[in-house]
Design an enzyme around this catalytic site. Structure first.
Site, PDB file in Angstrom:
ATOM      1  N   ARG A 105       0.771  -1.101  -0.086  1.00  0.00           N
ATOM      2  CA  ARG A 105       0.184  -0.047   0.043  1.00  0.00           C
ATOM      3  C   ARG A 105       0.694   1.248   0.019  1.00  0.00           C
ATOM      4  NH1 ARG A 105      -4.117  -0.719   4.345  1.00  0.00           N
ATOM      5  NH2 ARG A 105      -4.708  -2.868   3.039  1.00  0.00           N
ATOM      6  N   ARG A 157      -3.214   6.585   0.507  1.00  0.00           N
ATOM      7  CA  ARG A 157      -3.732   7.825   1.038  1.00  0.00           C
ATOM      8  C   ARG A 157      -2.685   8.590   2.025  1.00  0.00           C
ATOM      9  NH1 ARG A 157      -9.265   6.083   3.624  1.00  0.00           N
ATOM     10  NH2 ARG A 157      -8.143   3.999   3.388  1.00  0.00           N
ATOM     11  N   ARG A 161      -7.188  11.415  -5.706  1.00  0.00           N
ATOM     12  CA  ARG A 161      -8.323  10.577  -5.127  1.00  0.00           C
ATOM     13  C   ARG A 161      -9.426  11.421  -5.373  1.00  0.00           C
ATOM     14  NH1 ARG A 161      -9.899   9.813   0.538  1.00  0.00           N
ATOM     15  NH2 ARG A 161     -11.092   7.779   0.607  1.00  0.00           N
ATOM     16  N   ASP A 194      -6.650  -3.432  -7.475  1.00  0.00           N
ATOM     17  CA  ASP A 194      -7.432  -4.240  -6.247  1.00  0.00           C
ATOM     18  C   ASP A 194      -7.881  -5.786  -6.531  1.00  0.00           C
ATOM     19  OD1 ASP A 194      -9.053  -3.151  -3.711  1.00  0.00           O
ATOM     20  OD2 ASP A 194     -10.139  -4.552  -4.677  1.00  0.00           O
ATOM     21  N   TYR A 234     -14.679 -12.073   0.004  1.00  0.00           N
ATOM     22  CA  TYR A 234     -15.515 -11.074  -0.312  1.00  0.00           C
ATOM     23  C   TYR A 234     -16.682 -11.386  -0.955  1.00  0.00           C
ATOM     24  CZ  TYR A 234     -11.854  -8.072   1.950  1.00  0.00           C
ATOM     25  OH  TYR A 234     -10.556  -7.696   2.884  1.00  0.00           O
TER      26      TYR A 234
END
Length: 358
Positions: free
Chosen positions: A30, A34, A43, A79, A165
């Site tokens: 990652r 952010r 973003r 992703d 998921y």
């Protein structure tokens, strides 16, 4: 294992091929995230799926930590849920909640998935990899000190983690619905796992053909399983994926990340055939390396909370991990991804700390 055709500047690729370097090469899970102000600016302009599926944006986001920190690895901005979405499962990323999917709970739900859609839907992702390979290996267009020094990494989620998921329909701490299906409806769950195993292997091969120099298989929820279920739903599909990739791309190195696998990590490495194993925060590198064959590389495994904290504690932990990997093919990384609230200065200090030659 070292390939004589690997450019000497590509320290990460050399290490993935079994070479012990000092200081070790590094990149961070990652690392395009952010915590970077330039990432936050991008973003604000597009939603998550648009960013993943727009080559101009995904290329820029992948390169941001390379421009800022000179990381040895550039991992594709994408992703793990792109694959089920490409097969037709609904997917939305909700602020403050994470991914929300149309849950797979029946044969009818599973039948609506269409693997034939993957090639067309993921074409922009493969285009991003092609662009990145040219940017990283061409003239110095991206503002880094050493063009041609960064290894391009592709990735996917491993079948069990992606299935979590897909079945649950959202994130969870326990993924109890998924695990219950594996026990109570094994025929249905095995069909889903078989589909994911086949499509994951094919998708990773396509990533390699598009430009990825190595690939990583993320099994973030592997540690939720009992030993018998771990062998069935983590080791077995990962072995099939590794074998399928090696049959077509024998020189491409594969990093496996069976997060929270504990003492089963050695069996995972032995049975799957991964070239490098990524360790989670809770793994003791000195103990794990004693359990593994010498030719298997190790990646990891600083606690990302230590980077969040920064200062002397971060440096002490980082240097201890670096020392534990000395003399081994070791890629310095975290035990999981960078926290969004991590000060960018802490990451810069970590990079500087690991690259000290003393």
């Amino acid at each position: 294992m070292t390939d004589q055709h690997i450019p000497s500047a590509k320290r990460l690729l050399r290490t993935l091929n079994g070479e012990a370097l000092w200081p070790p090469p590094m990149w961070l899970m990652r690392q395009a995230g952010r915590f970077l102000p330039e990432f936050r600016a991008m973003r604000a302009k597009a939603d998550f799926l648009t960013r993943c599926m727009t080559p101009d944006i995904a290329t820029e986001l992948t390169l941001q930590p390379i421009k800022r920190f000179g990381m040895d690895g550039a991992i594709l901005f994408s992703d793990i849920l792109i694959l089920p979405w490409a097969m037709g499962q609904s997917l939305e990323f909700v602020e403050g909640k994470g991914p929300v999917l149309g849950a797979i709970r029946s044969e009818q739900d599973l039948a609506r998935l269409d693997a034939a859609r993957i090639a067309e839907v993921t074409a922009p992702v493969l285009e991003t990899l092609t662009r990145l390979r040219k940017e990283l290996n061409g003239p110095d267009k991206i503002g880094v000190a050493q063009p041609g020094a960064t290894t391009l990494l592709g990735f996917t989620g491993a079948p069990f983690t992606v299935a979590c998921y897909m079945v649950e329909g959202h994130g969870s701490r326990e993924f109890a619905v998924t695990r219950k299906m594996a026990y109570a409806e094994p025929v249905l769950f095995d069909k889903l796992m078989d589909l994911l195993t086949q499509t994951t292997a094919e998708y990773l091969c396509k990533q390699i053909e598009a430009g990825a120099e190595a690939v990583m298989l993320f099994d973030s929820w592997a540690g939720l399983l009992s030993p018998s279920e771990f062998r069935k739903h983590v080791i077995a599909p990962s072995r099939q994926i590794v074998q399928a990739i090696k049959a077509r791309h024998p020189s491409t190195r594969i990093i496996g990340f069976p997060r929270l696998s504990g003492v089963l990590v050695a069996e995972y490495v032995r049975e799957t055939g991964v070239d490098v194993v990524a360790l989670d925060t809770g793994a003791d590198m000195e103990i794990v390396r004693s359990m593994l064959p010498e030719h298997v590389g190790i990646q990891g495994n600083l606690d990302p909370v230590a980077v969040l904290a920064g200062g002397d504690a971060m440096k002490r932990e980082a240097l201890a991990i670096r020392e534990a990997g000395r003399g081994r093919a070791h890629v310095f990384n975290l035990g999981h991804g960078v926290f969004p609230q991590t000060p960018v200065e802490h990451v810069a200090e970590l990079v500087s700390t690991i690259r000290e030659t003393a």
